[in-house]
Design an enzyme around this catalytic site. Structure first.
Site, PDB file in Angstrom:
ATOM      1  N   LYS A   1       0.825  -1.224   0.000  1.00  0.00           N
ATOM      2  CA  LYS A   1       0.000   0.000   0.000  1.00  0.00           C
ATOM      3  C   LYS A   1       0.854   1.267   0.000  1.00  0.00           C
ATOM      4  CE  LYS A   1      -4.342  -1.863   1.663  1.00  0.00           C
ATOM      5  NZ  LYS A   1      -5.338  -1.964   2.758  1.00  0.00           N
TER       6      LYS A   1
ATOM      7  N   ARG B   1      -3.013  -9.766   5.854  1.00  0.00           N
ATOM      8  CA  ARG B   1      -3.485  -9.868   4.465  1.00  0.00           C
ATOM      9  C   ARG B   1      -2.365  -9.380   3.560  1.00  0.00           C
ATOM     10  NH1 ARG B   1      -5.930  -6.611   0.732  1.00  0.00           N
ATOM     11  NH2 ARG B   1      -7.612  -7.501  -0.503  1.00  0.00           N
TER      12      ARG B   1
HETATM   13  C1  YH5 Z   1      -7.563  -4.341   4.152  1.00  0.00           C
HETATM   14  O1  YH5 Z   1      -6.649  -3.580   4.488  1.00  0.00           O
HETATM   15  N1  YH5 Z   1      -7.589  -3.892   1.627  1.00  0.00           N
HETATM   16  S1  YH5 Z   1      -8.350  -3.967  -1.001  1.00  0.00           S
HETATM   17  C2  YH5 Z   1      -3.969  -0.197  -2.618  1.00  0.00           C
HETATM   18  C3  YH5 Z   1      -2.708  -0.679  -2.898  1.00  0.00           C
HETATM   19  C4  YH5 Z   1      -2.392  -2.006  -2.669  1.00  0.00           C
HETATM   20  C5  YH5 Z   1      -3.359  -2.850  -2.160  1.00  0.00           C
HETATM   21  C6  YH5 Z   1      -0.941  -0.203  -4.368  1.00  0.00           C
HETATM   22  N2  YH5 Z   1      -9.302  -5.257   1.184  1.00  0.00           N
HETATM   23  C7  YH5 Z   1      -8.005  -4.470   2.790  1.00  0.00           C
HETATM   24  O2  YH5 Z   1      -5.398  -4.441  -1.070  1.00  0.00           O
HETATM   25  N3  YH5 Z   1      -9.694  -6.061   3.462  1.00  0.00           N
HETATM   26  C8  YH5 Z   1      -8.399  -4.390   0.681  1.00  0.00           C
HETATM   27  O3  YH5 Z   1      -1.779   0.216  -3.359  1.00  0.00           O
HETATM   28  C9  YH5 Z   1      -9.053  -5.324   2.504  1.00  0.00           C
HETATM   29  N4  YH5 Z   1      -8.241  -5.091   5.063  1.00  0.00           N
HETATM   30  C10 YH5 Z   1      -9.276  -5.924   4.734  1.00  0.00           C
HETATM   31  N5  YH5 Z   1      -9.871  -6.623   5.715  1.00  0.00           N
HETATM   32  C11 YH5 Z   1      -7.035  -2.763  -1.156  1.00  0.00           C
HETATM   33  C12 YH5 Z   1      -5.673  -3.298  -1.356  1.00  0.00           C
HETATM   34  C13 YH5 Z   1      -4.647  -2.381  -1.894  1.00  0.00           C
HETATM   35  C14 YH5 Z   1      -4.936  -1.058  -2.137  1.00  0.00           C
END
Ligand code: YH5
Length: 292
Positions: free
Chosen positions: A236, A270
């Site tokens: 993230k 996660r």
């Molecule tokens: C979470 O924290 N996050 S979807 C932006 C990014 C990289 C990854 C490059 N679902 C979570 O994974 N469920 C998501 O920048 C989630 N906790 C829970 N429980 C977003 C994601 C992501 C967003």
């Protein structure tokens, strides 16, 4: 003192048990067409743009690499991402949940806020509901309750399209804890047993870099809610902004924050990079359980 809720020792996920005395990896499986597509080629029987064979191959590697949970999601909640309609989301996610459970005895979590998908996924063999909107969509509370499955409630300020515009808190940790506490109360009032709940501060969801860093530094304060904690920081922007690195160069930063989260009480991490994260969590747990 007798009536204080105790942190459960394990989570019953529709017959599959998750031992909460050790940290677990939840592997992210995005089933948006750009993640598991055939590059536009037509595949017989496929109307979703998701290639089941490739998705299953990925799941097989994730399990061998040490994932305890596969988190299947068909809605992109990244800031600025396209809104996906409920039917499209169901068409993408449901066949994948079904196929995984036909082949593997693994806990499948469904990353959704859509009540109809919660119901259908539970019937198809999903064992956990992961809702970034903490069951606030119309009908979600009842749908999730009736599945009988454990539910992860995540904090988000605003909605994905606009959440990063000007997030504001009095004290980010106190505000997020009190929001999650209120959602736990709402679930209990609706007939969802407290032992079915997990909590997540929601890194990156309506938070500045500073908010995200404080939420990690003070993650131990969430332990007073006495519920299992899940965190998602993998790749993230909080990692990208500190290191000034693009998304494909955020592995080491993601591992650093995973270790810190577990040291401060997180039970489930996660992530995208399963093998590396599983090793790092195993090592952290070994140090934390020294002598036992
Ligand atoms: C979470 O924290 N996050 S979807 C932006 C990014 C990289 C990854 C490059 N679902 C979570 O994974 N469920 C998501 O920048 C989630 N906790 C829970 N429980 C977003 C994601 C992501 C967003």
């Amino acid at each position: 003192m007798t009536n204080l809720p105790k942190m459960p020792a394990q989570l019953d996920c529709a017959g599959l048990v998750l031992d909460l005395s050790i940290p677990h990896v939840m592997a992210v499986l995005n089933v948006t067409p750009d993640s598991f597509s055939d590059g536009g080629r037509f595949v017989e029987g496929d109307t979703t743009g998701v290639n089941l064979d490739r998705a299953l191959h990925t799941v097989d590697s994730m399990i061998r690499d040490g994932a305890s949970i596969i988190d299947v999601g068909g809605e992109s909640t990244r800031p600025g991402a396209k809104v996906v309609g409920p039917q499209q989301e169901i068409d993408r996610v449901l066949p994948v949940v079904e196929a995984i459970r036909q082949r593997f005895d693994v806990i499948v979590s469904v990353d959704t806020s859509t009540p109809q998908l919660m119901t259908a996924a539970a019937q198809a063999g999903a064992s956990l509901i992961n809702d970034v909107r903490a069951l606030q969509r119309e009908g979600a509370m009842e749908a999730a309750r009736d599945t009988g499955l454990p539910i992860c409630l995540m904090h988000m300020q605003g909605e994905p399209q606009s959440m990063q515009q000007e997030p504001q808190y009095d004290d980010v940790v106190d505000d997020v804890i009190s929001y999650l506490d209120q959602r736990v109360q709402a679930c209990c009032a609706a007939g969802i047993e407290r032992q079915r709940l997990l909590l997540d501060p929601g890194y990156g969801f309506g938070k500045t870099l500073q908010h995200n860093l404080v939420l990690l530094d003070r993650l131990d304060e969430f332990q007073r809610l006495n519920l299992p904690l899940l965190v998602g920081m993998s790749r993230k922007s909080m990692v990208g902004l500190v290191l000034n690195k693009p998304v494909d160069e955020r592995l080491y930063g993601s591992l650093a924050v995973a270790v810190m989260a577990v040291a401060k009480g997180a039970n489930i991490v996660r992530c995208h990079d399963v093998a590396a994260t599983a090793d790092v969590l195993k090592m952290t747990a070994a140090v934390m359980n020294h002598g036992q």
